[in-house]
Design an enzyme around this catalytic site. Structure first.
Site, PDB file in Angstrom:
ATOM      1  N   CYS A  73       0.379 -69.090  48.793  1.00 20.04           N
ATOM      2  CA  CYS A  73       0.218 -68.246  47.604  1.00 20.04           C
ATOM      3  C   CYS A  73      -0.763 -68.849  46.625  1.00 20.04           C
ATOM      4  O   CYS A  73      -0.707 -70.039  46.352  1.00 20.04           O
ATOM      5  CB  CYS A  73       1.521 -68.163  46.830  1.00 20.04           C
ATOM      6  SG  CYS A  73       2.743 -67.267  47.672  1.00 20.04           S
ATOM      7  N   CYS A 111       0.640 -60.691  54.643  1.00 22.21           N
ATOM      8  CA  CYS A 111       0.382 -60.679  53.202  1.00 22.21           C
ATOM      9  C   CYS A 111      -1.032 -60.120  53.022  1.00 22.21           C
ATOM     10  O   CYS A 111      -1.997 -60.702  53.529  1.00 22.21           O
ATOM     11  CB  CYS A 111       0.495 -62.115  52.702  1.00 22.21           C
ATOM     12  SG  CYS A 111       0.035 -62.309  50.986  1.00 22.21           S
ATOM     13  N   CYS A 150      -4.834 -65.318  35.694  1.00 27.01           N
ATOM     14  CA  CYS A 150      -3.689 -66.235  35.613  1.00 27.01           C
ATOM     15  C   CYS A 150      -4.196 -67.667  35.815  1.00 27.01           C
ATOM     16  O   CYS A 150      -4.979 -67.929  36.726  1.00 27.01           O
ATOM     17  CB  CYS A 150      -2.630 -65.896  36.663  1.00 27.01           C
ATOM     18  SG  CYS A 150      -2.023 -64.214  36.497  1.00 27.01           S
ATOM     19  N   CYS A 204      -9.815 -61.148  41.470  1.00 21.75           N
ATOM     20  CA  CYS A 204      -8.808 -60.572  40.570  1.00 21.75           C
ATOM     21  C   CYS A 204      -9.270 -60.741  39.134  1.00 21.75           C
ATOM     22  O   CYS A 204      -9.873 -61.753  38.785  1.00 21.75           O
ATOM     23  CB  CYS A 204      -7.463 -61.270  40.765  1.00 21.75           C
ATOM     24  SG  CYS A 204      -6.129 -60.505  39.812  1.00 21.75           S
ATOM     25  N   CYS A 263      -3.804 -69.660  39.297  1.00 28.60           N
ATOM     26  CA  CYS A 263      -4.105 -68.978  40.555  1.00 28.60           C
ATOM     27  C   CYS A 263      -5.573 -69.141  40.942  1.00 28.60           C
ATOM     28  O   CYS A 263      -6.472 -68.894  40.133  1.00 28.60           O
ATOM     29  CB  CYS A 263      -3.753 -67.501  40.397  1.00 28.60           C
ATOM     30  SG  CYS A 263      -4.192 -66.506  41.827  1.00 28.60           S
ATOM     31  N   GLU A 284      -9.188 -61.836  52.350  1.00 29.39           N
ATOM     32  CA  GLU A 284      -8.264 -62.584  53.208  1.00 29.39           C
ATOM     33  C   GLU A 284      -6.901 -61.917  53.314  1.00 29.39           C
ATOM     34  O   GLU A 284      -6.429 -61.289  52.367  1.00 29.39           O
ATOM     35  CB  GLU A 284      -8.060 -63.990  52.630  1.00 29.39           C
ATOM     36  CG  GLU A 284      -9.223 -64.900  52.920  1.00 29.39           C
ATOM     37  CD  GLU A 284      -9.043 -66.277  52.297  1.00 29.39           C
ATOM     38  OE1 GLU A 284      -9.422 -67.255  52.952  1.00 29.39           O
ATOM     39  OE2 GLU A 284      -8.542 -66.388  51.170  1.00 29.39           O
TER      40      GLU A 284
HETATM   41  N1  SAH Z   1      -1.488 -60.198  41.825  1.00 30.27           N
HETATM   42  C1  SAH Z   1      -0.171 -59.968  42.242  1.00 30.27           C
HETATM   43  C2  SAH Z   1       0.051 -60.236  43.703  1.00 30.27           C
HETATM   44  C3  SAH Z   1      -0.666 -61.400  44.303  1.00 30.27           C
HETATM   45  S1  SAH Z   1      -0.308 -63.030  43.681  1.00 30.27           S
HETATM   46  C4  SAH Z   1       0.779 -60.786  41.433  1.00 30.27           C
HETATM   47  O1  SAH Z   1       0.346 -61.663  40.686  1.00 30.27           O
HETATM   48  O2  SAH Z   1       1.968 -60.531  41.529  1.00 30.27           O
HETATM   49  C5  SAH Z   1       1.058 -63.511  44.667  1.00 30.27           C
HETATM   50  C6  SAH Z   1       2.001 -64.559  44.058  1.00 30.27           C
HETATM   51  O3  SAH Z   1       1.442 -65.870  44.158  1.00 30.27           O
HETATM   52  C7  SAH Z   1       2.314 -64.333  42.605  1.00 30.27           C
HETATM   53  O4  SAH Z   1       3.708 -64.273  42.437  1.00 30.27           O
HETATM   54  C8  SAH Z   1       1.770 -65.575  41.922  1.00 30.27           C
HETATM   55  O5  SAH Z   1       2.568 -65.900  40.821  1.00 30.27           O
HETATM   56  C9  SAH Z   1       1.816 -66.611  43.019  1.00 30.27           C
HETATM   57  N2  SAH Z   1       0.876 -67.704  42.855  1.00 30.27           N
HETATM   58  C10 SAH Z   1      -0.379 -67.656  42.387  1.00 30.27           C
HETATM   59  N3  SAH Z   1      -0.933 -68.884  42.394  1.00 30.27           N
HETATM   60  C11 SAH Z   1       0.006 -69.730  42.894  1.00 30.27           C
HETATM   61  C12 SAH Z   1       0.026 -71.121  43.188  1.00 30.27           C
HETATM   62  N4  SAH Z   1      -1.033 -71.893  42.985  1.00 30.27           N
HETATM   63  N5  SAH Z   1       1.156 -71.644  43.706  1.00 30.27           N
HETATM   64  C13 SAH Z   1       2.216 -70.875  43.963  1.00 30.27           C
HETATM   65  N6  SAH Z   1       2.247 -69.545  43.736  1.00 30.27           N
HETATM   66  C14 SAH Z   1       1.163 -68.982  43.200  1.00 30.27           C
HETATM   67 FE1  SF4 Z   2      -4.371 -62.028  40.089  1.00 32.73          FE
HETATM   68 FE2  SF4 Z   2      -3.562 -64.400  40.945  1.00 32.73          FE
HETATM   69 FE3  SF4 Z   2      -2.616 -63.435  38.649  1.00 32.73          FE
HETATM   70 FE4  SF4 Z   2      -1.859 -62.304  40.979  1.00 32.73          FE
HETATM   71  S1  SF4 Z   2      -1.404 -64.390  40.292  1.00 32.73           S
HETATM   72  S2  SF4 Z   2      -2.523 -61.265  39.077  1.00 32.73           S
HETATM   73  S3  SF4 Z   2      -3.758 -62.561  42.158  1.00 32.73           S
HETATM   74  S4  SF4 Z   2      -4.757 -63.956  39.048  1.00 32.73           S
END
Ligand code: SAH
Ligand code: SF4
Length: 371
Positions: free
Chosen positions: A347, A116, A127, A123, A130, A103
């Site tokens: 995000c 984006c 985290c 991934c 996420c 996506e």
């Molecule tokens: N993997 C990379 C880039 C993609 S994630 C990274 O983690 O930086 C993009 C952003 O979305 C990250 O800053 C992450 O902290 C944020 N993010 C992930 N899940 C989220 C959520 N449920 N609500 C708000 N931001 C979120």
């Molecule tokens: Fe991966 Fe989501 Fe963590 Fe970014 S925030 S590193 S996409 S698991």
């Protein structure tokens, strides 16, 4: 001239032309008894004029086109679904050759747009907050698959609108797919093609320290760096982001301190505001102390809730106070407007396949060691 016709001359699957850097294409041209400048012509047709058929390449000889189309495909990853939210956010679902899906999101800022883009299918970083993490890692994207998301996004822009920014903040961890990420950046910045401005590209990482160090050494790529911080103490951060067990908060901050930023640039620290978890005034105070001496700005992200994840968004008033505290203490702090909510394009809401593991289970998943 379609790839299918050209493909008849070659039984091997065609290589993606967008996977090639300009020096690689130059070398290919020379090896095939062609002039090196053909590489520049190809870059111009693919990324500047953005043609989708070889026949559209007007100033290129038919003989050369037969050769190049017998070896490379011009076909982009197809768009299989396009969803538009009331706020103008467009989520673009694309299918890869092996049926995996990826996506990208186009964010509408009025006269211009930001795209984006993703660097991996899923991934591996796990985290907890996420949704992409729930998929686990399926595979890395190739440089061409990364760049084609930009070409696809551009093809969907409304008449008269421009694509101004590219953020590597979709699915995946860019520094866990380091070489392909760098390769894609070089294509986007190439002056014969997109000629994108480095100032308008941001790569976001969850904090893979060796990746940040290597990135610091890429002196020809002055693109912006963003760090997903999301916790202000080692204890708090490692609960949410397993990567922090491997690369501690202290190490991460020290690496950021050493990161070479040009005079006008700052490192962006993304910080998700989660109700009762990351949004206390004590956290705001720690954040100010942590970033002391770093040319930083903070992008506060209201948490996007999801039924599969147990966390809550902060109360708007709490979020506002958090931001105000940072501003009062000299930190440039912005609050991200959450977009594309109705279509799960915000995000951390990007996930193209069913979760690989049930919600809430701890991550000891057997995925390849990501860092
Ligand atoms: N993997 C990379 C880039 C993609 S994630 C990274 O983690 O930086 C993009 C952003 O979305 C990250 O800053 C992450 O902290 C944020 N993010 C992930 N899940 C989220 C959520 N449920 N609500 C708000 N931001 C979120
Ligand atoms: Fe991966 Fe989501 Fe963590 Fe970014 S925030 S590193 S996409 S698991």
């Amino acid at each position: 001239m379609s790839d299918a016709v050209a493909g008849l001359t070659n039984s091997k699957p065609l290589a993606k032309i967008t996977d090639q850097s300009e020096p690689e294409l130059r070398q290919w041209a020379v090896e095939n008894e062609e002039k090196p400048f053909r590489a520049v012509q190809l870059f111009q047709w693919i990324y500047l004029h953005r043609v989708t058929d070889w026949d559209e390449m007007k100033n290129v000889s038919k003989k050369f086109l037969r050769k190049v189309s017998g070896h490379f495909t011009l076909q982009r990853i197809p768009i299989v679904r396009k969803q538009e939210a009331p706020d103008g956010t467009i989520k673009i679902l694309q299918e890869l050759n092996d049926r995996h899906r990826v996506e990208s999101v186009l964010l509408n800022h009025g006269d211009h747009y930001t795209v984006c883009i993703s660097t991996q299918v899923g991934c591996a970083m796990g985290c907890k907050f996420c949704l992409t993490a729930k998929m686990g890692l399926k595979r890395n994207l190739t440089p061409g698959e990364i760049v084609e998301q930009v070409l696809n996004a551009q093809s969907l822009l409304p008449e008269g609108k421009t694509l101004r920014n590219i953020v590597y903040m979709g699915m995946g961890e860019p520094f866990h797919n380091y070489d392909n990420t760098i390769h894609s950046l070089k294509i986007l910045l190439n002056p014969h093609g997109f000629d994108f401005s480095a100032r308008r590209i941001t790569v976001s990482t969850s904090g893979i320290v060796p990746g940040i160090e290597r990135f610091a050494g890429e002196s020809d790529l002055q693109v912006n760096l963003a760090i997903s911080l999301n916790g202000v103490t080692q204890e708090a951060r490692q609960k949410l982001m397993p990567v922090s067990r491997r690369y501690s908060l202290e190490e991460l901050i020290e690496t950021c301190r050493r990161f070479p930023v040009e005079s006008r640039k700052r490192i962006t620290f993304e910080y998700i505001l989660m109700g009762g978890l990351t949004d206390s005034m004590a956290s705001a105070r720690s954040l100010v102390k942590l970033l002391h001496g770093i040319k930083a700005k903070v992008n506060l992200i209201p948490y996007n809730e999801h039924a599969l994840l147990p966390y809550k968004s902060s109360e708007p008033e709490t979020a506002r106070q958090f931001q105000q505290y940072l501003l009062d203490h000299g930190i440039l702090a912005t609050m991200r407007v959450s977009r594309g909510q109705g279509i799960s394009a915000a995000c951390g809401q990007l996930a193209t396949e069913a979760p690989a593991r049930p919600a809430g289970r701890d991550e000891k998943s057997g995925h390849p060691e990501p860092y």
